[in-house]
Scaffold this motif. Structure first.
Motif, PDB file in Angstrom:
ATOM      1  N   ASP A  56       0.818  -1.214   0.000  1.00 11.93           N
ATOM      2  CA  ASP A  56       0.000   0.000   0.000  1.00 11.93           C
ATOM      3  C   ASP A  56       0.855   1.268   0.000  1.00 11.93           C
ATOM      4  N   GLY A  57       1.932   1.257  -0.791  1.00 11.26           N
ATOM      5  CA  GLY A  57       2.764   2.443  -0.952  1.00 11.26           C
ATOM      6  C   GLY A  57       3.804   2.672   0.125  1.00 11.26           C
ATOM      7  N   THR A  58       3.880   1.795   1.113  1.00 10.43           N
ATOM      8  CA  THR A  58       4.844   1.922   2.204  1.00 10.43           C
ATOM      9  C   THR A  58       5.847   0.774   2.129  1.00 10.43           C
ATOM     10  N   LEU A  59       7.128   1.094   2.273  1.00 10.65           N
ATOM     11  CA  LEU A  59       8.140   0.034   2.290  1.00 10.65           C
ATOM     12  C   LEU A  59       7.760  -1.020   3.320  1.00 10.65           C
ATOM     13  N   ALA A  60       7.848  -2.271   2.933  1.00  9.05           N
ATOM     14  CA  ALA A  60       7.468  -3.373   3.815  1.00  9.05           C
ATOM     15  C   ALA A  60       8.184  -4.639   3.369  1.00  9.05           C
ATOM     16  N   ASP A  61       8.313  -5.569   4.279  1.00  9.85           N
ATOM     17  CA  ASP A  61       8.895  -6.866   3.964  1.00  9.85           C
ATOM     18  C   ASP A  61       7.767  -7.761   3.452  1.00  9.85           C
ATOM     19  N   VAL A  62       7.634  -7.813   2.132  1.00 10.96           N
ATOM     20  CA  VAL A  62       6.548  -8.560   1.505  1.00 10.96           C
ATOM     21  C   VAL A  62       7.121  -9.819   0.856  1.00 10.96           C
ATOM     22  N   ALA A  63       6.566 -10.958   1.206  1.00 19.97           N
ATOM     23  CA  ALA A  63       7.022 -12.222   0.618  1.00 19.97           C
ATOM     24  C   ALA A  63       6.759 -12.220  -0.886  1.00 19.97           C
ATOM     25  N   VAL A  64       7.633 -12.901  -1.602  1.00 21.12           N
ATOM     26  CA  VAL A  64       7.496 -13.001  -3.056  1.00 21.12           C
ATOM     27  C   VAL A  64       6.633 -14.225  -3.373  1.00 21.12           C
ATOM     28  N   PRO A  65       5.481 -14.018  -4.012  1.00 19.71           N
ATOM     29  CA  PRO A  65       4.613 -15.156  -4.326  1.00 19.71           C
ATOM     30  C   PRO A  65       5.189 -16.021  -5.444  1.00 19.71           C
ATOM     31  N   GLU A  66       4.739 -17.261  -5.510  1.00 18.30           N
ATOM     32  CA  GLU A  66       5.230 -18.191  -6.527  1.00 18.30           C
ATOM     33  C   GLU A  66       4.968 -17.700  -7.942  1.00 18.30           C
ATOM     34  N   TRP A  67       3.872 -16.964  -8.159  1.00 20.65           N
ATOM     35  CA  TRP A  67       3.532 -16.524  -9.506  1.00 20.65           C
ATOM     36  C   TRP A  67       4.514 -15.499 -10.078  1.00 20.65           C
ATOM     37  N   VAL A  68       5.380 -14.925  -9.242  1.00 23.49           N
ATOM     38  CA  VAL A  68       6.371 -13.975  -9.769  1.00 23.49           C
ATOM     39  C   VAL A  68       7.296 -14.677 -10.764  1.00 23.49           C
ATOM     40  N   ASP A  69       7.590 -15.950 -10.527  1.00 25.17           N
ATOM     41  CA  ASP A  69       8.422 -16.704 -11.474  1.00 25.17           C
ATOM     42  C   ASP A  69       7.755 -16.776 -12.846  1.00 25.17           C
ATOM     43  N   ASP A  70       6.435 -16.907 -12.868  1.00 28.28           N
ATOM     44  CA  ASP A  70       5.679 -16.930 -14.122  1.00 28.28           C
ATOM     45  C   ASP A  70       5.804 -15.578 -14.835  1.00 28.28           C
ATOM     46  N   VAL A  71       5.667 -14.496 -14.084  1.00 26.42           N
ATOM     47  CA  VAL A  71       5.776 -13.145 -14.660  1.00 26.42           C
ATOM     48  C   VAL A  71       7.178 -12.917 -15.206  1.00 26.42           C
ATOM     49  N   THR A  72       8.207 -13.252 -14.443  1.00 26.96           N
ATOM     50  CA  THR A  72       9.571 -13.001 -14.915  1.00 26.96           C
ATOM     51  C   THR A  72       9.922 -13.884 -16.105  1.00 26.96           C
ATOM     52  N   ALA A  73       9.379 -15.102 -16.155  1.00 27.71           N
ATOM     53  CA  ALA A  73       9.616 -15.957 -17.333  1.00 27.71           C
ATOM     54  C   ALA A  73       9.017 -15.330 -18.574  1.00 27.71           C
ATOM     55  N   ARG A  74       7.828 -14.741 -18.447  1.00 23.02           N
ATOM     56  CA  ARG A  74       7.214 -14.067 -19.579  1.00 23.02           C
ATOM     57  C   ARG A  74       8.044 -12.849 -20.000  1.00 23.02           C
ATOM     58  N   LEU A  75       8.542 -12.105 -19.011  1.00 21.13           N
ATOM     59  CA  LEU A  75       9.361 -10.925 -19.321  1.00 21.13           C
ATOM     60  C   LEU A  75      10.661 -11.308 -20.015  1.00 21.13           C
ATOM     61  N   ALA A  76      11.265 -12.407 -19.595  1.00 22.35           N
ATOM     62  CA  ALA A  76      12.531 -12.858 -20.183  1.00 22.35           C
ATOM     63  C   ALA A  76      12.358 -13.255 -21.641  1.00 22.35           C
ATOM     64  N   ARG A  77      11.171 -13.720 -22.010  1.00 27.57           N
ATOM     65  CA  ARG A  77      10.914 -14.112 -23.398  1.00 27.57           C
ATOM     66  C   ARG A  77      10.672 -12.929 -24.307  1.00 27.57           C
TER      67      ARG A  77
END
Length: 78
Positions: A56-77
């Motif tokens: 919500d716009g404030t620096l925070a320790d937010v866990a990285v969800p598993e779906w981020v790998d899907d997003v980065t794989a799409r970006l890499a292509r």
């Protein structure tokens, strides 16, 4: 300009290219519908490094969800 994509959970996320990295990779902001946001570096080899996270716009320790790998794989292509 930000792009929107749907991840396999059905959630839509916004992906915005922040800058190109001197190492040949790129930095992206990934924002989820629920207010979580991750700034990631995607290396030329497809590796992902989390730079910082927000909730919500404030620096925070937010866990990285598993779906981020899907997003980065799409970006890499692209």
């Amino acid at each position: 300009m930000p792009d929107t994509m749907e991840v396999y959970t059905g959630m839509e996320v916004t992906v915005e290219h922040v800058e190109s990295l001197s190492s040949g990779g790129a930095r992206f902001d990934i924002t989820a519908e629920d207010g979580r946001k991750w700034r990631i570096d995607l290396t030329r080899d497809g590796e992902t490094d989390v730079v910082t996270t927000w909730r919500d716009g404030t620096l925070a320790d937010v866990a990285v969800p598993e779906w981020v790998d899907d997003v980065t794989a799409r970006l890499a292509r692209q």
